[in-house]
Design an enzyme around this catalytic site. Structure first.
Site: not given
Ligand code: DGL
Length: 272
Positions: A190, A156, A13-14, A77, A188
């Site tokens: 998150h 985050e 993932d990023s 991702c 996404c």
């Protein structure tokens, strides 16, 4: 020679967000070891150009293939998968699964009215990939796509229960108010952490699909169809975590994405 079924699943993932996918995969397939790579030096991908996202994605796949022994590659991702699907399939000798194909498969099964919304990063929405893939399977569908760039930061920064998050969710989802959608895809990594607040905003008439659980299902089907399932293990499997920068911050943020039993010992990736 080691049988491929004894090898790990490689996942990238990023950054830290792909841990939502790791979490689902580890729950669904408790015998599988996962080697996770988070490209924390170059995160976020969501605001980058398509060329850069493709270059990073190829680097990540090459890193996992050259430095580790993996039987399947999971691209966790969404932004990366939006720009690198074909290239990674050409590059990798092992099967590749990504969150986009998993999410699309699941949303087309979920919707009844064929009025669907997709949320993602700016780059994912700009690519049009979700809309195109959904329309291939449901040509009559209406797909409303919305970029929600602030969601990644809110998660985050651990702002999940904050009143600012509620306001931002309201603002981003306002265009959906009169659209009569019956299904929404969280496109996404998150966004599953904001699922509760998104559901509250849209009401229970909208089914929310989270591509991390669909991805875990897809990997499970793939391993079983190719006879690649790891043997039963009596001890808890220890996953491995690598990043391109700042392992300390990754370890702290990771705790919001994983259950307390998962050991997170983070290492910096070895140089190319
Ligand atoms: N992992 C990215 C995704 O799923 C979100 C974070 C980023 O922008 O890099 O789209």
């Amino acid at each position: 020679m080691t049988h491929p079924r004894n090898l790990a699943i490689g996942m990238f993932d990023s950054g830290v967000g792909g841990l939502t996918v790791l979490h689902q995969l580890a729950k669904r397939l408790p015998n599988e070891k996962i080697i996770y790579f988070g490209d924390t030096a170059r995160v976020p991908y969501g605001d980058k150009s398509s060329q850069e996202i493709l270059r990073y994605s190829i680097d990540n796949a090459n890193y996992l293939m050259s430095k580790h022994k993996i039987k399947v590659l999971v691209n966790a991702c969404n932004t990366s998968a939006a720009y690198s699907k074909l290239q990674l399939r050409q590059l990798c000798p092992m099967p590749v699964v990504d969150v986009i194909e998993a999410g699309v498969k699941s949303i087309v099964k979920t919707t009844k009215s064929q009025r669907i919304a997709v949320l993602g990063t700016r780059a994912t929405i700009r690519s049009g990939v979700y809309e195109n893939e959904i329309l291939k399977l449901l040509p009559q569908a209406t797909v409303i796509s919305i970029a929600c760039p602030l969601f990644v930061l809110l998660v985050e920064e651990q702002f999940i229960g904050h009143k600012a998050t509620k306001l931002i969710v309201e603002e981003y989802l306002a265009p959906l108010k009169k659209q009569n959608i019956d299904a929404l895809l969280l496109g996404c990594t998150h966004y599953p952490l904001l699922r509760g607040i998104i559901q509250e905003e849209l009401g229970n008439g909208v089914a929310i699909v989270d591509s991390s659980s669909s991805c875990a299902e897809m990997v499970a089907d793939l391993l079983s169809s190719k006879d690649l399932e790891a043997p039963l293990s009596s001890l808890p499997v220890k996953h491995q975590f690598f990043v391109s920068d700042n392992p300390e911050r990754f370890a702290v943020t990771a705790r919001n994405f994983l259950d307390t039993q998962t050991e997170v010992h983070v290492q910096i990736k070895s140089p190319d």
